[in-house]
Write an enzyme that holds these catalytic residues in place. Structure first.
Site, PDB file in Angstrom:
ATOM      1  N   PHE A 159      16.713  20.099 -17.548  1.00  0.00           N
ATOM      2  CA  PHE A 159      16.530  19.889 -16.165  1.00  0.00           C
ATOM      3  C   PHE A 159      16.470  19.158 -15.301  1.00  0.00           C
ATOM      4  CE2 PHE A 159      11.826  19.423 -17.624  1.00  0.00           C
ATOM      5  CZ  PHE A 159      11.014  18.689 -16.434  1.00  0.00           C
ATOM      6  N   GLU A 186      18.777  26.432 -17.586  1.00  0.00           N
ATOM      7  CA  GLU A 186      18.796  27.736 -17.480  1.00  0.00           C
ATOM      8  C   GLU A 186      17.666  27.659 -16.161  1.00  0.00           C
ATOM      9  OE1 GLU A 186      17.551  26.824 -20.068  1.00  0.00           O
ATOM     10  OE2 GLU A 186      16.147  28.515 -20.964  1.00  0.00           O
ATOM     11  N   CYS A 291      13.498  10.687 -17.961  1.00  0.00           N
ATOM     12  CA  CYS A 291      13.605  10.894 -19.307  1.00  0.00           C
ATOM     13  C   CYS A 291      13.086   9.158 -19.573  1.00  0.00           C
ATOM     14  CB  CYS A 291      14.608  10.987 -20.253  1.00  0.00           C
ATOM     15  SG  CYS A 291      16.286  10.138 -19.562  1.00  0.00           S
ATOM     16  N   GLU A 392       4.839  13.340 -25.404  1.00  0.00           N
ATOM     17  CA  GLU A 392       5.555  13.034 -24.680  1.00  0.00           C
ATOM     18  C   GLU A 392       4.724  13.987 -23.286  1.00  0.00           C
ATOM     19  OE1 GLU A 392       9.793  14.702 -24.019  1.00  0.00           O
ATOM     20  OE2 GLU A 392       9.960  13.149 -22.748  1.00  0.00           O
TER      21      GLU A 392
HETATM   22  P1  NAD Z   1      14.694  21.100 -23.542  1.00  0.00           P
HETATM   23  O1  NAD Z   1      14.912  20.886 -24.134  1.00  0.00           O
HETATM   24  O2  NAD Z   1      14.153  22.079 -23.274  1.00  0.00           O
HETATM   25  O3  NAD Z   1      16.051  21.727 -23.326  1.00  0.00           O
HETATM   26  C1  NAD Z   1      17.608  21.253 -23.073  1.00  0.00           C
HETATM   27  C2  NAD Z   1      18.407  22.293 -22.947  1.00  0.00           C
HETATM   28  O4  NAD Z   1      18.215  22.794 -24.137  1.00  0.00           O
HETATM   29  C3  NAD Z   1      18.569  23.765 -22.089  1.00  0.00           C
HETATM   30  O5  NAD Z   1      19.427  23.506 -22.023  1.00  0.00           O
HETATM   31  C4  NAD Z   1      17.494  24.195 -22.633  1.00  0.00           C
HETATM   32  O6  NAD Z   1      17.770  25.712 -22.519  1.00  0.00           O
HETATM   33  C5  NAD Z   1      18.222  23.942 -24.009  1.00  0.00           C
HETATM   34  N1  NAD Z   1      17.622  24.561 -25.715  1.00  0.00           N
HETATM   35  C6  NAD Z   1      15.735  24.615 -25.068  1.00  0.00           C
HETATM   36  N2  NAD Z   1      15.576  25.484 -26.139  1.00  0.00           N
HETATM   37  C7  NAD Z   1      16.610  25.523 -26.930  1.00  0.00           C
HETATM   38  C8  NAD Z   1      16.235  25.561 -28.141  1.00  0.00           C
HETATM   39  N3  NAD Z   1      15.234  26.880 -29.276  1.00  0.00           N
HETATM   40  N4  NAD Z   1      17.462  26.459 -29.083  1.00  0.00           N
HETATM   41  C9  NAD Z   1      18.804  25.960 -28.432  1.00  0.00           C
HETATM   42  N5  NAD Z   1      19.042  25.787 -27.167  1.00  0.00           N
HETATM   43  C10 NAD Z   1      17.021  25.277 -26.463  1.00  0.00           C
HETATM   44  O7  NAD Z   1      14.717  20.458 -22.680  1.00  0.00           O
HETATM   45  P2  NAD Z   1      14.035  19.823 -20.757  1.00  0.00           P
HETATM   46  O8  NAD Z   1      12.817  20.477 -20.510  1.00  0.00           O
HETATM   47  O9  NAD Z   1      15.328  21.292 -19.670  1.00  0.00           O
HETATM   48  O10 NAD Z   1      14.038  19.106 -20.505  1.00  0.00           O
HETATM   49  C11 NAD Z   1      12.928  17.692 -20.506  1.00  0.00           C
HETATM   50  C12 NAD Z   1      13.270  16.702 -21.683  1.00  0.00           C
HETATM   51  O11 NAD Z   1      14.178  16.648 -21.734  1.00  0.00           O
HETATM   52  C13 NAD Z   1      11.898  15.947 -21.532  1.00  0.00           C
HETATM   53  O12 NAD Z   1      11.575  15.692 -23.207  1.00  0.00           O
HETATM   54  C14 NAD Z   1      13.042  14.605 -21.404  1.00  0.00           C
HETATM   55  O13 NAD Z   1      12.373  13.447 -22.065  1.00  0.00           O
HETATM   56  C15 NAD Z   1      14.234  15.112 -22.307  1.00  0.00           C
HETATM   57  N6  NAD Z   1      15.068  14.795 -21.620  1.00  0.00           N
HETATM   58  C16 NAD Z   1      15.517  13.879 -22.415  1.00  0.00           C
HETATM   59  C17 NAD Z   1      16.907  12.237 -21.742  1.00  0.00           C
HETATM   60  C18 NAD Z   1      17.249  10.914 -22.710  1.00  0.00           C
HETATM   61  O14 NAD Z   1      18.120  10.886 -22.101  1.00  0.00           O
HETATM   62  N7  NAD Z   1      17.210  10.632 -23.882  1.00  0.00           N
HETATM   63  C19 NAD Z   1      17.000  12.659 -20.384  1.00  0.00           C
HETATM   64  C20 NAD Z   1      16.664  13.896 -19.435  1.00  0.00           C
HETATM   65  C21 NAD Z   1      15.883  14.481 -20.096  1.00  0.00           C
END
Ligand code: NAD
Length: 507
Positions: A159, A186, A291, A392
């Protein structure tokens, strides 16, 4: 929130984008999308089931032969036009981002620019796809290597950068001749749908780029469908690990970027005003939902007291408000649930015995009472065993640890589970050099708090911040989205006329 106010905002029903067409989610499940500045539902997003996701993969597979055989120059020209459209629509795209994510308008514009830089990078894709050629590797034998597209690629994105993170992926994938299925978060899906329309306007053929909205059911199809060749993921570490293991087990190449706890080491010789100002932007910009945000400051020796003295008043004075505010420095968090989770971490830090120097839990806010707001928080005297340090938080909460020397700071950074970005603030070249050499993280800043690589370098972390060998965009992105083929050839009239049974060696 009053019922009247609730009814005043029209709730938009969003769609998917498959094979060049918007596709509705009639009969299926929907999720709510909120405006974090007001707390009100502004849209309903369809959550794709497995069949609908397979439909998107089918569209991408059908478009693949045509697109992959389009010359790289023509593919680059589509990217040139897409880049123009991005620039012309940057303000609108930034507004869309802010309306579902909550970040300030200028911050959203910055995100658009960083994504656009990847598009600029791939406008030169013919140069990057040039192979290597060796004449006469054996008598009358030539050999060359070329890079060909992987096939249908999938992107699953978080997101926090609803436009930039998808743009770390699909411009490179498309320019390399692949087709793409994007599954955006989403929580803020509208930016991805807007990008799909711009790509279409830029001349991208139908089916080359598809957007499937949804959650786990859609993701599981992308991880297991045999027609998908590569999966790029950015999100939290537990999901990144799941994506990596599942998609790898199904024979796909995977890059899965995970969570972070980025440390900034402040040496006693650092300019403390500079360091404190850098920390403010790095810890509280985008409400800490980056991130590459700095969420742990490691103060070395007598830097600790001076740092807290410089930092605390600035955190107390942070102006919190909606994206539309001209004066706000920090917007709301993305959802009510995430706000509650971040606040729980602040409660936990107090229970764990850290000193809460600035408590932003009830900070004054310029915006509406229903918005998902909180102020900046600073914990001092945090120790290694505390969960507020190990985990985190992904919100405007900075933890400060104190150590005696640079080696102790290095050990702390290197012992942490995550290794995304890190920075050192110092006036001493030897300290900087030692840090750069010994630190275990993928991106390192020297007096630069958020060392995000430019589009023509590659972005990625170490340890549990990245699963898979290749980083995103830049040269690693081109490697990820292409397969290497090496050809060895000679003409029949120069070939041997008798059978050879020994291991061929080049003579
Ligand atoms: P998230 O892991 O909850 O979701 C990421 C994506 O995965 C979304 O599209 C979501 O729909 C999907 N998803 C979530 N749970 C899932 C599951 N159980 N099975 C399959 N798909 C699933 O992450 P978020 O809350 O949207 O974003 C924040 C996180 O992203 C933080 O941990 C942040 O550090 C990380 N992030 C990392 C980077 C990087 O470059 N390393 C960059 C941006 C964000």
């Amino acid at each position: 929130m009053s019922r009247a106010a609730d009814q005043a905002v029209p709730v938009v029903t969003l769609e998917h984008f498959i094979d060049g067409q918007p596709v509705g989610g009639a009969g299926g499940q929907f999720g709510d999308v909120f405006d974090p500045a007001t707390g009100r539902v502004t849209a309903r997003v369809p959550l794709a089931d497995a069949d609908l996701t397979r439909q998107a993969v089918t569209a991408a597979a059908r478009a693949l032969p045509g697109w992959s055989s389009t010359t790289s120059l023509r593919r680059a020209r589509v990217m040139f036009r897409f880049r123009e459209l991005l620039e012309n629509n940057a303000d609108e795209l930034a507004r869309i981002i802010s309306s579902e994510h909550g970040k300030l308008h200028d911050d959203a514009l910055g995100e658009v620019t960083r994504g656009m830089e990847v598009v600029e990078f791939v406008c030169g894709i013919p140069q990057m796809l040039k192979g290597e050629f060796s004449e006469n590797v054996g008598t009358h034998i030539d050999s060359w290597s070329l890079r060909q597209p992987v096939g249908v690629c999938a992107g699953i994105t978080p997101f926090n950068f609803p436009a930039m993170v998808p743009m770390w992926m699909f411009p490179v994938a498309l320019a390399c001749g692949n087709t793409f299925v994007l599954k955006p978060s989403e929580k803020d899906p509208s930016a991805a749908l807007f990008l799909a329309r711009l790509l279409q306007e830029a001349g991208l053929p139908a089916g080359v780029f598809n957007v499937v909205n949804g959650a786990r059911e859609a993701v599981d199809v992308l991880l297991t469908d045999p027609r998908v060749g590569a999966v790029s993921f950015v999100g939290s570490t537990p999901v990144a690990e799941y994506i990596y293991t599942t998609a790898s087990a199904h024979g796909k190449r995977v890059q899965a970027l995970g969570g972070a706890k980025n440390h900034m080491v402040i040496m006693p010789d650092a300019d403390m005003d500079q360091a404190a100002n850098a920390l403010m932007g790095a810890a509280y910009g985008s409400a800490g939902e980056r991130c590459m945000a700095i969420s742990a400051a490691v103060a070395v020796g007598e830097a600790g007291d001076r740092l807290i003295e410089a930092l605390a008043p600035m955190v107390r004075d942070l102006v919190i408000g909606p994206a539309s505010s001209k004066t706000a420095q920090m917007g709301p968090l993305v959802t009510r649930e995430h706000l509650a989770k971040v606040r729980e971490y602040v409660d936990l830090g107090v229970t764990e015995g850290a000193t809460l120097v600035v408590d932003g839990r009830n900070a004054p806010v310029e915006g509406e009472a229903g918005g998902f707001y909180m102020g900046g928080c600073v914990f001092d005297h945090v120790t290694e065993g505390m969960r507020i340090y190990r985990e985190e938080i992904f919100g405007p909460v900075l933890v400060v640890l104190r150590v005696d020397d640079l080696e102790s700071a290095l050990r702390l950074v290197n012992d942490h589970e995550f290794g995304n970005g890190t920075a050192i603030f110092t006036a001493d070249g030897r300290s900087a050099r030692r840090f750069v050499h010994a630190v275990e993280a993928g991106m390192v800043g020297v007096n630069v708090p958020i060392p995000v690589p430019m589009a023509f370098h590659s972005f990625g972390g170490w340890k549990r911040s990245l699963f898979g060998p290749l980083h995103v965009h830049g040269p690693d992105g081109v490697r990820f989205y292409t397969r290497l083929k090496t050809v060895t050839a000679r003409w029949p009239d120069q070939s041997p006329t008798r059978a050879e049974y020994t291991m061929p060696t080049m003579k």
